[in-house]
Design a protein around this motif. Structure first.
Motif, short mmCIF file in Angstrom:
data_model
loop_
_atom_site.label_atom_id
_atom_site.label_comp_id
_atom_site.label_asym_id
_atom_site.label_seq_id
_atom_site.Cartn_x
_atom_site.Cartn_y
_atom_site.Cartn_z
N MET A 244 -0.91 8.22 -10.61
CA MET A 244 -1.56 6.62 -9.05
C MET A 244 -3.47 6.47 -9.71
O MET A 244 -3.90 7.55 -9.71
N ASN A 245 -3.06 5.53 -9.27
CA ASN A 245 -4.89 4.95 -9.62
C ASN A 245 -5.14 4.68 -8.41
O ASN A 245 -4.61 3.96 -7.37
N GLN A 246 -5.77 5.90 -7.83
CA GLN A 246 -6.09 5.72 -6.73
C GLN A 246 -6.77 4.63 -5.72
O GLN A 246 -6.68 4.19 -5.30
N ALA A 247 -8.07 4.26 -7.11
CA ALA A 247 -9.04 3.40 -6.24
C ALA A 247 -8.13 1.81 -6.26
O ALA A 247 -8.99 1.13 -5.34
N SER A 248 -7.02 1.40 -6.50
CA SER A 248 -6.17 0.23 -6.81
C SER A 248 -5.03 -0.16 -6.23
O SER A 248 -4.78 -0.50 -6.58
N HIS A 249 -4.65 1.85 -5.87
CA HIS A 249 -3.32 1.53 -5.97
C HIS A 249 -2.79 0.97 -3.90
O HIS A 249 -3.47 0.93 -3.48
N CYS A 250 -2.14 0.41 -4.39
CA CYS A 250 -1.55 -0.56 -3.11
C CYS A 250 0.13 -0.02 -2.36
O CYS A 250 0.91 0.01 -3.73
N PHE A 251 0.03 0.55 -1.14
CA PHE A 251 1.31 1.10 -1.33
C PHE A 251 2.43 -0.21 -1.08
O PHE A 251 2.16 -0.87 -0.37
N GLY A 252 3.95 0.62 -1.43
CA GLY A 252 5.61 -0.46 -0.77
C GLY A 252 5.03 -0.99 0.34
O GLY A 252 5.18 -2.16 1.18
N PHE A 253 4.74 -0.29 1.25
CA PHE A 253 4.62 -0.99 2.77
C PHE A 253 3.44 -1.53 3.16
O PHE A 253 3.20 -2.12 3.82
N GLU A 254 2.66 -1.96 1.95
CA GLU A 254 1.76 -3.14 2.56
C GLU A 254 1.95 -4.46 2.03
O GLU A 254 1.32 -5.36 1.37
N LYS A 255 3.05 -4.01 0.97
CA LYS A 255 3.46 -5.61 0.38
C LYS A 255 2.85 -6.73 1.41
O LYS A 255 3.30 -8.24 0.10
N ASP A 256 3.11 -7.08 1.65
CA ASP A 256 3.69 -8.09 3.14
C ASP A 256 2.32 -8.66 2.46
O ASP A 256 1.80 -9.94 2.87
N PHE A 257 0.85 -7.99 2.55
CA PHE A 257 -0.60 -8.78 2.49
C PHE A 257 -0.56 -8.60 1.02
O PHE A 257 -2.05 -8.74 0.41
N VAL A 258 -0.16 -7.55 -0.29
CA VAL A 258 -0.89 -7.70 -1.46
C VAL A 258 -0.59 -9.16 -2.10
O VAL A 258 0.05 -9.23 -2.09
N GLY A 259 -1.68 -9.39 -2.29
CA GLY A 259 -2.02 -10.51 -3.81
C GLY A 259 -3.38 -11.65 -2.53
O GLY A 259 -4.16 -11.93 -3.10
N ASN A 260 -2.20 -11.64 -1.35
CA ASN A 260 -2.89 -13.14 -0.79
C ASN A 260 -4.46 -11.97 0.36
O ASN A 260 -5.22 -12.81 0.54
N TRP A 261 -3.71 -10.97 0.53
CA TRP A 261 -5.02 -9.84 1.12
C TRP A 261 -5.51 -10.27 2.19
O TRP A 261 -6.91 -10.32 2.69
N ARG A 262 -4.91 -10.76 3.27
CA ARG A 262 -4.73 -10.79 4.99
C ARG A 262 -5.09 -9.83 5.21
O ARG A 262 -5.70 -9.56 6.59
N CYS A 263 -5.14 -9.13 4.98
CA CYS A 263 -5.49 -7.25 5.68
C CYS A 263 -5.76 -6.61 4.52
O CYS A 263 -5.92 -7.11 3.66
N ILE A 264 -6.80 -5.52 5.39
CA ILE A 264 -7.52 -4.73 4.23
C ILE A 264 -6.88 -3.81 4.14
O ILE A 264 -6.20 -2.95 4.68
N PRO A 265 -6.49 -3.23 2.13
CA PRO A 265 -5.96 -2.45 2.03
C PRO A 265 -6.02 -1.16 1.98
O PRO A 265 -7.47 -0.63 2.12
N LEU A 266 -5.11 -0.21 2.08
CA LEU A 266 -5.73 1.22 2.24
C LEU A 266 -6.96 2.32 0.94
O LEU A 266 -7.46 2.33 1.47
N CYS A 267 -5.91 1.26 0.03
CA CYS A 267 -7.44 1.70 -1.12
C CYS A 267 -8.76 1.07 -0.97
O CYS A 267 -9.40 2.15 -0.92
N VAL A 268 -9.41 0.09 -0.34
CA VAL A 268 -10.35 -0.21 0.27
C VAL A 268 -10.84 0.45 0.96
O VAL A 268 -11.76 0.53 1.26
#
Length: 151
Positions: free
Chosen positions: A1-25
Motif C-alpha cells: 500500500m502506498n500510504q501517501a496517496s492511498h484512498c480507502f474504498g469507503f472514501e469512494k464517494d468523494f475520490v476524484g472530485n475531492w469534496r472532502c479531505i481524504p484520510l491520506c491527506v
C-alpha cells in the motif's frame, strides 16, 4: 500500500472530485502539524487537491508540504493555515496498544482486532480507525472502515 496517496474504498464517494479531505491527506497534515480547514480545501483547484493527495510522505517531502500549504492558503478567505503540534506518539503511531476508542468501536460492531493485527496494519490504516472511532466523530464510515481494513 502506498500510504501517501492511498484512498480507502469507503472514501469512494468523494475520490476524484475531492469534496472532502481524504484520510491520506489528513494523516500528512497531522505529521506536519498543520490545521487545514475544509473551507481552505474547497478553495483549492481540483489539480491542487490532487497534488496534495499525491504528495509523498517522507519527512523531507512533508516539510515542503507545510511551506506549500502556507503559500497556497495565504490569500484564502480563512487566511494562512495554522500550526498544530506535530504528531508524535499518537495512538495511531503506537504499535503495542490498541486505542480504547478503537477497541470499543470494534466491540460494538462485533469485530475482532488483536494487538498483533493492530501492529501489522499500515500506519494509514491505524490512523483511519483512530480518526473514525474517536468520540464525537460522525461514525457513518466506521462500519465500512472496519470491514475494509480488518476484513
Amino acid at each position: 500500500m502506498n500510504q501517501a496517496s492511498h484512498c480507502f474504498g469507503f472514501e469512494k464517494d468523494f475520490v476524484g472530485n475531492w469534496r472532502c479531505i481524504p484520510l491520506c491527506v489528513r494523516r500528512k497534515l497531522d505529521l506536519i502539524g498543520v490545521k487545514l480547514k475544509l473551507s481552505h480545501w474547497m478553495e483549492f483547484t481540483r489539480e491542487q487537491r490532487q497534488n496534495l493527495v499525491d504528495w509523498p510522505d517522507q519527512p523531507s517531502a512533508l516539510s515542503g508540504m507545510r511551506e506549500h500549504l502556507r503559500k497556497l492558503t495565504l490569500e484564502t478567505a480563512d487566511g494562512m493555515v495554522k500550526d498544530l503540534p506535530i504528531a508524535v506518539e499518537e495512538p495511531w503511531q503506537t504499535l503495542a496498544v490498541i486505542p480504547k476508542a478503537v477497541q470499543q468501536a470494534a466491540w460494538e460492531r462485533s469485530a475482532s482486532i488483536g494487538t498483533n493485527q493492530w501492529a501489522d496494519l499500515f500506519e494509514l490504516e491505524r490512523f483511519a480507525l483512530c480518526k473514525l472511532a474517536r468520540p464525537g466523530h460522525d461514525h457513518h464510515n466506521l462500519d465500512a472502515a472496519f470491514s475494509e481494513i480488518l476484513g
